[in-house]
Design a protein around this motif. Structure first.
Motif, PDB file in Angstrom:
ATOM      1  N   PHE A 185     -20.877 -17.158   3.599  1.00 41.74           N
ATOM      2  CA  PHE A 185     -21.006 -17.115   2.138  1.00 41.74           C
ATOM      3  C   PHE A 185     -21.198 -15.681   1.635  1.00 41.74           C
ATOM      4  N   PHE A 186     -21.729 -14.824   2.486  1.00 44.28           N
ATOM      5  CA  PHE A 186     -21.945 -13.433   2.077  1.00 44.28           C
ATOM      6  C   PHE A 186     -20.673 -12.599   2.215  1.00 44.28           C
ATOM      7  N   SER A 187     -19.825 -12.978   3.140  1.00 42.52           N
ATOM      8  CA  SER A 187     -18.645 -12.149   3.398  1.00 42.52           C
ATOM      9  C   SER A 187     -17.400 -12.663   2.674  1.00 42.52           C
ATOM     10  N   SER A 188     -17.563 -13.655   1.799  1.00 42.91           N
ATOM     11  CA  SER A 188     -16.426 -14.095   0.996  1.00 42.91           C
ATOM     12  C   SER A 188     -16.793 -14.037  -0.481  1.00 42.91           C
ATOM     13  N   ALA A 189     -15.840 -13.629  -1.310  1.00 43.27           N
ATOM     14  CA  ALA A 189     -16.091 -13.517  -2.749  1.00 43.27           C
ATOM     15  C   ALA A 189     -16.478 -14.875  -3.312  1.00 43.27           C
ATOM     16  N   GLY A 190     -15.817 -15.933  -2.833  1.00 34.73           N
ATOM     17  CA  GLY A 190     -16.123 -17.276  -3.321  1.00 34.73           C
ATOM     18  C   GLY A 190     -17.549 -17.677  -2.997  1.00 34.73           C
ATOM     19  N   GLY A 191     -17.991 -17.371  -1.791  1.00 35.05           N
ATOM     20  CA  GLY A 191     -19.349 -17.711  -1.374  1.00 35.05           C
ATOM     21  C   GLY A 191     -20.388 -16.969  -2.194  1.00 35.05           C
ATOM     22  N   ARG A 192     -20.179 -15.678  -2.384  1.00 35.53           N
ATOM     23  CA  ARG A 192     -21.125 -14.879  -3.183  1.00 35.53           C
ATOM     24  C   ARG A 192     -21.203 -15.420  -4.608  1.00 35.53           C
ATOM     25  N   ASP A 193     -20.064 -15.782  -5.136  1.00 36.80           N
ATOM     26  CA  ASP A 193     -20.019 -16.322  -6.507  1.00 36.80           C
ATOM     27  C   ASP A 193     -20.794 -17.649  -6.602  1.00 36.80           C
ATOM     28  N   ILE A 194     -20.655 -18.505  -5.627  1.00 40.57           N
ATOM     29  CA  ILE A 194     -21.383 -19.789  -5.619  1.00 40.57           C
ATOM     30  C   ILE A 194     -22.889 -19.536  -5.577  1.00 40.57           C
TER      31      ILE A 194
END
Ligand SMILES: [Zn+2]
Length: 244
Positions: A185-194
């Motif tokens: 979740f930290f290394s993907s833009a989608g994860g950070r956004d969630i």
């Protein structure tokens, strides 16, 4: 493990496969868990995210429930079915303490209670969606201990907001003091956004971190340097900001 007062819960504690990437449970820790000695004494509930070998061992969880009669288990139906396969008729009593969660993708989240615990569950697809591992029942657990401390354990959740957006009100209504997202979740833009815009916990600690990722942030891949990760067995964090 999460502790609040006299209440203790544990997520995905027993598994046997690191697939060459993940830390296995150290022997001494495993023995303490089965024996119910500190810090693993008085565990109230165990939560299973999904039936994969790096999260769940059916035979070991069955054994834990047999030797620790105070523990209640919450697990996806698929995982409970796995336990039934290795259980004998003499183990039937154990299943009185087992709650099987039947949730399909897009089902509304469900809520349960036991003494000291508010338990909320929603099916979030395993990473790999929409092309792989669709059959795996991955549950994200939101658990509130003693109406005081709320934590979120996500299992191998897929970091796409489409899974979270539909339950926006659910995510808003009981905010987590600490979330344990898988490190991706930290290394993907989608994860950070969630995490930032949907789940909004007070603090995140990344879990499911491969052994190849160093504890020292300066030595990590650049995208993981700014985040808090659990990298060593037995390390802990204080959950602060718990409100009433
Ligand atoms: Zn998995």
């Amino acid at each position: 493990m999460v502790v609040q007062g006299e209440t203790k819960v544990v997520f995905d504690p027993l598994f046997r496969n690191g697939y060459g990437h993940y830390q296995l449970l150290p022997k001494a820790m495993e023995e303490a868990l089965f024996a119910g000695v500190p810090p693993f004494d008085g565990i109230d509930a165990v939560f299973i995210s999904h039936h994969h070998g790096d999260h769940f061992s059916p035979a070991d969880i069955l054994r834990l429930l047999k030797v620790q009669p105070g523990i209640h288990l919450y697990a996806p139906s698929q995982a409970v079915a796995g336990m039934r396969k290795v259980a004998g008729t003499q183990d039937e009593k154990v299943f009185e303490r087992v709650t099987a969660i039947d949730l399909a993708y897009k089902d509304a989240p469900i809520t349960m209670e036991m003494e000291g615990l508010l338990i909320e569950a929603v099916r979030i697809p395993h990473s790999g969606w929409p092309t792989s591992r669709l059959d795996i029942e991955n549950i994200s657990w939101r658990v509130t201990l003693n109406k005081t401390t709320t934590v979120l354990h996500m299992g191998d959740a897929d970091p796409n907001d489409t899974h979270f957006e539909r339950d926006a009100a659910y995510w808003d209504k009981n905010h987590a003091h600490m979330a344990f997202p898988p490190y991706w979740f930290f290394s993907s833009a989608g994860g950070r956004d969630i995490l930032e815009n949907r789940l909004k916990p007070d603090h995140n600690v990344g879990v499911h971190v491969p052994v190849s990722i160093p504890a020292d942030p300066a030595l990590r891949p650049v995208e993981l340097r700014g985040y808090d990760l659990f990298t060593r067995p037995g390390e802990s964090r204080v959950i602060s900001g718990a409100d009433e």
